[in-house]
Design an enzyme around this catalytic site. Sequence first.
Site, PDB file in Angstrom:
ATOM      1  N   ARG A  78      11.400   3.960   3.592  1.00  0.00           N
ATOM      2  CA  ARG A  78      10.955   2.930   4.547  1.00  0.00           C
ATOM      3  C   ARG A  78      12.178   2.085   4.871  1.00  0.00           C
ATOM      4  O   ARG A  78      12.914   1.667   3.973  1.00  0.00           O
ATOM      5  CB  ARG A  78       9.856   2.062   3.941  1.00  0.00           C
ATOM      6  CG  ARG A  78       9.578   0.846   4.805  1.00  0.00           C
ATOM      7  CD  ARG A  78       8.295   0.148   4.459  1.00  0.00           C
ATOM      8  NE  ARG A  78       7.148   0.912   4.886  1.00  0.00           N
ATOM      9  CZ  ARG A  78       5.915   0.398   4.983  1.00  0.00           C
ATOM     10  NH1 ARG A  78       5.694  -0.855   4.684  1.00  0.00           N
ATOM     11  NH2 ARG A  78       4.912   1.148   5.395  1.00  0.00           N
TER      12      ARG A  78
ATOM     13  N   LYS B  25      24.906  -5.620  -1.874  1.00  0.00           N
ATOM     14  CA  LYS B  25      26.378  -5.741  -1.886  1.00  0.00           C
ATOM     15  C   LYS B  25      26.969  -5.053  -0.659  1.00  0.00           C
ATOM     16  O   LYS B  25      28.173  -4.845  -0.575  1.00  0.00           O
ATOM     17  CB  LYS B  25      26.957  -5.096  -3.151  1.00  0.00           C
ATOM     18  CG  LYS B  25      26.500  -5.739  -4.438  1.00  0.00           C
ATOM     19  CD  LYS B  25      27.139  -5.003  -5.620  1.00  0.00           C
ATOM     20  CE  LYS B  25      26.546  -5.479  -6.930  1.00  0.00           C
ATOM     21  NZ  LYS B  25      26.830  -4.537  -8.029  1.00  0.00           N
TER      22      LYS B  25
ATOM     23  N   HIS C  50       5.332   6.174  11.580  1.00  0.00           N
ATOM     24  CA  HIS C  50       4.782   6.092  10.220  1.00  0.00           C
ATOM     25  C   HIS C  50       3.792   7.261  10.084  1.00  0.00           C
ATOM     26  O   HIS C  50       2.577   7.072  10.041  1.00  0.00           O
ATOM     27  CB  HIS C  50       4.078   4.736  10.072  1.00  0.00           C
ATOM     28  CG  HIS C  50       3.692   4.349   8.679  1.00  0.00           C
ATOM     29  ND1 HIS C  50       3.861   5.174   7.585  1.00  0.00           N
ATOM     30  CD2 HIS C  50       3.129   3.211   8.205  1.00  0.00           C
ATOM     31  CE1 HIS C  50       3.423   4.542   6.507  1.00  0.00           C
ATOM     32  NE2 HIS C  50       2.978   3.361   6.855  1.00  0.00           N
TER      33      HIS C  50
ATOM     34  N   ARG D 298       0.799  -1.221   0.000  1.00  0.00           N
ATOM     35  CA  ARG D 298       0.000   0.000   0.000  1.00  0.00           C
ATOM     36  C   ARG D 298       0.834   1.276   0.000  1.00  0.00           C
ATOM     37  O   ARG D 298       0.632   2.177  -0.804  1.00  0.00           O
ATOM     38  CB  ARG D 298      -0.854   0.062   1.265  1.00  0.00           C
ATOM     39  CG  ARG D 298      -2.184  -0.580   1.162  1.00  0.00           C
ATOM     40  CD  ARG D 298      -2.625  -0.998   2.554  1.00  0.00           C
ATOM     41  NE  ARG D 298      -1.884  -2.181   2.914  1.00  0.00           N
ATOM     42  CZ  ARG D 298      -2.329  -3.407   2.695  1.00  0.00           C
ATOM     43  NH1 ARG D 298      -3.510  -3.597   2.240  1.00  0.00           N
ATOM     44  NH2 ARG D 298      -1.586  -4.461   2.975  1.00  0.00           N
ATOM     45  N   THR D 299       1.779   1.369   0.930  1.00  0.00           N
ATOM     46  CA  THR D 299       2.475   2.636   1.129  1.00  0.00           C
ATOM     47  C   THR D 299       3.311   3.014  -0.096  1.00  0.00           C
ATOM     48  O   THR D 299       3.295   4.159  -0.549  1.00  0.00           O
ATOM     49  CB  THR D 299       3.347   2.568   2.401  1.00  0.00           C
ATOM     50  OG1 THR D 299       2.518   2.160   3.482  1.00  0.00           O
ATOM     51  CG2 THR D 299       3.967   3.910   2.723  1.00  0.00           C
TER      52      THR D 299
HETATM   53  C1  NCD Z   1       1.748  -0.818   8.345  1.00  0.00           C
HETATM   54  C2  NCD Z   1       3.247  -0.690   8.309  1.00  0.00           C
HETATM   55  O1  NCD Z   1       3.894  -1.157   7.402  1.00  0.00           O
HETATM   56  O2  NCD Z   1       3.716  -0.077   9.238  1.00  0.00           O
HETATM   57  N1  NCD Z   1       1.131  -0.955   7.133  1.00  0.00           N
HETATM   58  C3  NCD Z   1       0.965   0.129   6.312  1.00  0.00           C
HETATM   59  O3  NCD Z   1       1.848   0.935   6.115  1.00  0.00           O
HETATM   60  N2  NCD Z   1      -0.239   0.265   5.735  1.00  0.00           N
HETATM   61  C4  NCD Z   1       1.246  -1.695   9.394  1.00  0.00           C
HETATM   62  C5  NCD Z   1       1.706  -3.120   9.430  1.00  0.00           C
HETATM   63  O4  NCD Z   1       2.661  -3.531   8.812  1.00  0.00           O
HETATM   64  O5  NCD Z   1       1.049  -3.869  10.177  1.00  0.00           O
END
Ligand code: NCD
Length: 308
Positions: free
Chosen positions: A105, A83, A133, A55-56
């Site tokens: 991320r 590497k 997040h 999703r993100t």
């Molecule tokens: C979350 C994440 O990756 O922090 N998901 C997201 O970004 N929609 C929550 C999760 O991984 O449970």
Amino acid sequence: MIRHLLSGADLDAATATLILDTAAEMATVAGREVKKLPALRGRTVVNLFYEDSTRTRISFEAAAKRLSADVINFSAKGSSVTKGESLKDTALTLQAMGADAVVVRHPASGAPHRLADWVDGSVVNAGDGTHEHPTQALLDAYTMRARLGRLAGLHVAVVGDVLHSRVARSNVLLLSTLGAKVTLVGPPTLIPVDIAQALAPGIDVSYDLDAVLPNVDVVMMLRVQRERMTDSYFPSAREYARRYGLDAPRMRRLPEHAIVMHPGPMNRGMEITPEVADSPRSTIVEQVANGVSVRMAVLYLLLGGNNL
Ligand code: NCD
């Protein structure tokens, strides 16, 4: 406007509200046949993903493209990271390419903060370890406001694996700033001691989901993050679901108007049953759609876009 978005704590009430209001304007673009604005034409957004994401990553990519930015997607798999290239060297490469914004991320808590020291562009934290997040918290706040009409005075229960949840941490910070009341609910093993006081004043903790449900406007279920668990935090999945899973009988304890949220990905049958996840009270699909508008607003405001 702030330069980076690293934490829910970076946002005061005025800035957060500006982002939510801008996101509402961005949402009108999603309804058009041509879903594009020229606001970030000629700007470069890099998506730097060291951890899996569906999703993100897609959401940030769609957001940047709808604003006409050039998008570079970098995932650690298949890059020089395998590497052994350090985050700093990767940052210098991005810098050399002239990235205006880096969406990152990373499995290590704090990695986006380090990156912000090394690049000239804006850094957006898209999830760092078990830490934060912030854009998820913004899209959650946007969804609550859209469904319930306000944020101030709402009572939100955040339920489940709080210990490993960056979503919970960012939500607690942002919701407190925006005047909502938060109660953290879960087994004692998954709610860090002192977390409530450490994050924001006025946060409650409860180990009894059934007792909390009749008093909330929003129940936000968290994924049980087995991949981050180094220990045994509950006896069995069945036992967890029995005490902390949201099923239809439990959902009926909620007030009539209350909504059910989940950031995804879900463990259907564990923290939430399919019947609840797919019910009209559930905002799970709306959260994903709202995520694009919110990330458009964040990129637009951080990069000082024009021609809206
Ligand atoms: C979350 C994440 O990756 O922090 N998901 C997201 O970004 N929609 C929550 C999760 O991984 O449970």
